[in-house]
Design a protein around this motif. Structure first.
Motif, PDB file in Angstrom:
ATOM      1  N   VAL A   1      24.002   5.449-101.824  1.00 29.99           N
ATOM      2  CA  VAL A   1      23.843   6.634-101.127  1.00 29.99           C
ATOM      3  C   VAL A   1      23.176   7.725-101.919  1.00 29.99           C
ATOM      4  CG1 VAL A   1      25.128   8.374 -99.660  1.00 29.99           C
ATOM      5  CG2 VAL A   1      25.897   6.076 -99.662  1.00 29.99           C
TER       6      VAL A   1
ATOM      7  N   TRP B   1      33.743   1.457 -97.533  1.00 32.77           N
ATOM      8  CA  TRP B   1      32.234   1.115 -97.676  1.00 32.77           C
ATOM      9  C   TRP B   1      31.560   2.087 -98.426  1.00 32.77           C
ATOM     10  CZ3 TRP B   1      30.024  -3.400 -95.568  1.00 32.77           C
ATOM     11  CH2 TRP B   1      28.386  -3.181 -95.785  1.00 32.77           C
ATOM     12  N   ALA B   2      31.932   3.467 -98.183  1.00 32.94           N
ATOM     13  CA  ALA B   2      30.927   4.497 -98.728  1.00 32.94           C
ATOM     14  C   ALA B   2      31.487   4.403-100.224  1.00 32.94           C
ATOM     15  CB  ALA B   2      31.233   5.921 -98.069  1.00 32.94           C
TER      16      ALA B   2
ATOM     17  N   ARG C   1      17.428   1.309 -95.054  1.00 30.14           N
ATOM     18  CA  ARG C   1      18.817   1.053 -94.778  1.00 30.14           C
ATOM     19  C   ARG C   1      19.626   2.427 -94.897  1.00 30.14           C
ATOM     20  NH1 ARG C   1      20.149  -3.535 -93.388  1.00 30.14           N
ATOM     21  NH2 ARG C   1      19.230  -5.276 -94.668  1.00 30.14           N
ATOM     22  N   ALA C   2      19.240   3.499 -95.101  1.00 30.43           N
ATOM     23  CA  ALA C   2      19.517   5.050 -95.046  1.00 30.43           C
ATOM     24  C   ALA C   2      19.785   5.041 -93.260  1.00 30.43           C
ATOM     25  CB  ALA C   2      19.250   6.055 -95.539  1.00 30.43           C
TER      26      ALA C   2
ATOM     27  N   ASP D   1      29.714   1.640-102.329  1.00 31.95           N
ATOM     28  CA  ASP D   1      28.334   1.776-102.365  1.00 31.95           C
ATOM     29  C   ASP D   1      28.024   3.102-102.654  1.00 31.95           C
ATOM     30  OD1 ASP D   1      25.997   0.319-102.707  1.00 31.95           O
ATOM     31  OD2 ASP D   1      25.699   0.157-100.464  1.00 31.95           O
ATOM     32  N   ARG D   2      28.500   4.095-102.984  1.00 34.75           N
ATOM     33  CA  ARG D   2      28.178   5.348-103.171  1.00 34.75           C
ATOM     34  C   ARG D   2      26.914   5.785-104.158  1.00 34.75           C
ATOM     35  NH1 ARG D   2      32.681   4.654-106.379  1.00 34.75           N
ATOM     36  NH2 ARG D   2      32.575   5.042-108.518  1.00 34.75           N
TER      37      ARG D   2
ATOM     38  N   HIS E   1      27.767  -4.244 -89.886  1.00 30.65           N
ATOM     39  CA  HIS E   1      27.481  -3.937 -91.270  1.00 30.65           C
ATOM     40  C   HIS E   1      28.871  -4.199 -92.055  1.00 30.65           C
ATOM     41  CE1 HIS E   1      23.474  -2.686 -90.297  1.00 30.65           C
ATOM     42  NE2 HIS E   1      24.118  -1.759 -89.666  1.00 30.65           N
TER      43      HIS E   1
ATOM     44  N   VAL F   1      21.804   2.110 -91.418  1.00 28.27           N
ATOM     45  CA  VAL F   1      23.184   1.779 -91.791  1.00 28.27           C
ATOM     46  C   VAL F   1      23.830   3.054 -92.099  1.00 28.27           C
ATOM     47  CG1 VAL F   1      24.796   0.772 -93.335  1.00 28.27           C
ATOM     48  CG2 VAL F   1      22.655  -0.469 -92.836  1.00 28.27           C
ATOM     49  N   TRP F   2      23.493   3.824 -92.727  1.00 29.02           N
ATOM     50  CA  TRP F   2      24.225   4.996 -93.223  1.00 29.02           C
ATOM     51  C   TRP F   2      24.146   6.003 -92.060  1.00 29.02           C
ATOM     52  CZ3 TRP F   2      28.131   4.390 -96.496  1.00 29.02           C
ATOM     53  CH2 TRP F   2      27.848   3.391 -97.246  1.00 29.02           C
TER      54      TRP F   2
ATOM     55  N   LEU G   1      34.872   2.669 -92.798  1.00 27.74           N
ATOM     56  CA  LEU G   1      33.699   3.531 -93.161  1.00 27.74           C
ATOM     57  C   LEU G   1      34.020   4.046 -94.624  1.00 27.74           C
ATOM     58  CD1 LEU G   1      30.988   4.844 -92.542  1.00 27.74           C
ATOM     59  CD2 LEU G   1      32.554   6.711 -91.494  1.00 27.74           C
TER      60      LEU G   1
ATOM     61  N   LEU H   1      26.442   4.805 -88.905  1.00 27.85           N
ATOM     62  CA  LEU H   1      27.433   4.286 -89.250  1.00 27.85           C
ATOM     63  C   LEU H   1      28.589   5.187 -88.599  1.00 27.85           C
ATOM     64  CD1 LEU H   1      28.792   1.756 -90.279  1.00 27.85           C
ATOM     65  CD2 LEU H   1      28.710   2.648 -92.284  1.00 27.85           C
TER      66      LEU H   1
END
Length: 337
Positions: free
Chosen positions: A55, A47-48, A313-314, A51-52, A113, A317-318, A44, A321
């Motif tokens: 976000v 991933w963050a 997606r937020a 792809d920050r 994901h 996914v986020w 996690l 997650l």
């Protein structure tokens, strides 16, 4: 001659300690289990970090959205885990515990994901089924049935939208043309040929392949003779894409997209169907691009269409997650995975 008491520690035939006690005494086993528990959280964080920017952009664009409609979209997201659990239960003969099954699908959604083509979700599910005592051939056969039913069930849903609400169809062509059509047809033809070639030339695969086919056909026949399995199998498969489309419609409504709910629902169904063949993690990338262009085809301004996809997606996914990774770690700790 009096018998001397046996020293249990020195007896050559003493019973070995329980396996669980041995594991507790081995620091390597404990460290490995802790590493498995912490691995999802590490993924996690990676991933963050990678792809920050997405976000940050999503948070800025969604700052002015209607929060109540976003909550509705989040509700649709978690109802999707319930629908997936229904399909999983319908694809297996054994009765699975409801709570852990739903929890496994929340964890599977997080794992989905990380790896492409739903490999992460299927791996979590297979591990869960093995822990429930389901043999490996039948567990993998249930994955095949799950994937097939999910793919087949989306087709009548799209057709119902086209026939019942023709105004929801976007003013763009949905069927592939030219080289895209040729590539799709080639893929459909080459996939069974490749499977047949592997079966013919790779002998170690023959026995597992035959076991898999037998288990899949036997389970499919027995499951479709039981209404208690057919209803969750096909009902959950029909509900799953509609719930995902409901997330897009909720985000679009929250952002003020000038489209009706049938149009928003159909936009996602068409985009996910067109981009579903690309093996990206959770469909991220192909589905996003297809959805942006589909929304723009309805006349939605491109920045607003992009914000809708970021919001989708937020919420899918986020936001789920971190809870999904925590559930995954908890299931590993409780030895359900």
């Amino acid at each position: 001659m009096p018998l001397l008491p046996l020293d249990e520690t020195a007896a050559p035939h003493a019973q070995p300690p329980p396996r669980e006690d041995v594991r507790r005494r081995l620091p390597g086993v404990t460290a490995a289990r802790r590493a498995v528990v912490l691995l999802p959280l590490l993924l996690l964080a990676v991933w963050a970090a990678l792809d920050r920017r997405a976000v940050q952009d999503g948070a800025v664009r969604l700052a002015g959205a209607d929060p109540w409609w976003l909550l509705v979209g989040l509700l649709f997201t978690y109802l999707g885990a319930v629908a997936a659990a229904c399909v999983r239960q319908g694809a297996i003969r054994e009765r699975l515990p409801t709570g852990p099954l739903v929890a496994s699908q929340i964890a599977a959604g997080a794992a989905n994901h990380v790896l492409p083509a739903s490999i992460g979700a299927h791996a979590v599910t297979v591990r869960f089924l093995l822990r429930q005592g389901v043999p490996l051939p039948r567990a993998t056969a249930s994955i095949a049935l799950y994937s097939l039913v999910r793919a087949v069930a989306k087709t009548p849903v799209v057709l119902v939208f086209v026939l019942a609400a023709p105004s929801a169809a976007p003013p763009v062509r949905l069927l592939p043309q030219g080289r895209t059509l040729v590539l799709a047809a080639a893929g459909l033809l080459l996939a069974p040929l490749a499977a047949a070639a592997l079966y013919a030339f790779v002998r170690p695969l023959r026995r597992p392949a035959l076991d898999f086919v037998r288990a899949a056909l036997t389970d499919a026949r027995l499951l479709h003779a039981r209404p208690g399995r057919v209803l969750p199998l096909w009902g959950g498969a029909v509900a799953a894409p509609l719930l995902q489309a409901g997330v897009v419609a909720s985000v679009g409504t929250a952002l003020g997209v000038p489209m009706s709910w049938p149009q928003l629902l159909f936009a996602f169904l068409a985009a996910s169907t067109a981009a579903g063949a690309v093996p990206a993690p959770g469909g991220i990338g192909p589905v996003d691009a297809a959805l942006v262009f589909t929304l723009a085809g309805y006349g939605t301004p491109l920045p607003l269409a992009t914000a809708t996809v970021i919001g989708y997606r937020a919420l899918t996914v986020w936001v789920p997650l971190l809870p999904g990774m925590l559930v995954l770690s908890a299931l590993v700790q409780r030895k359900l995975l």
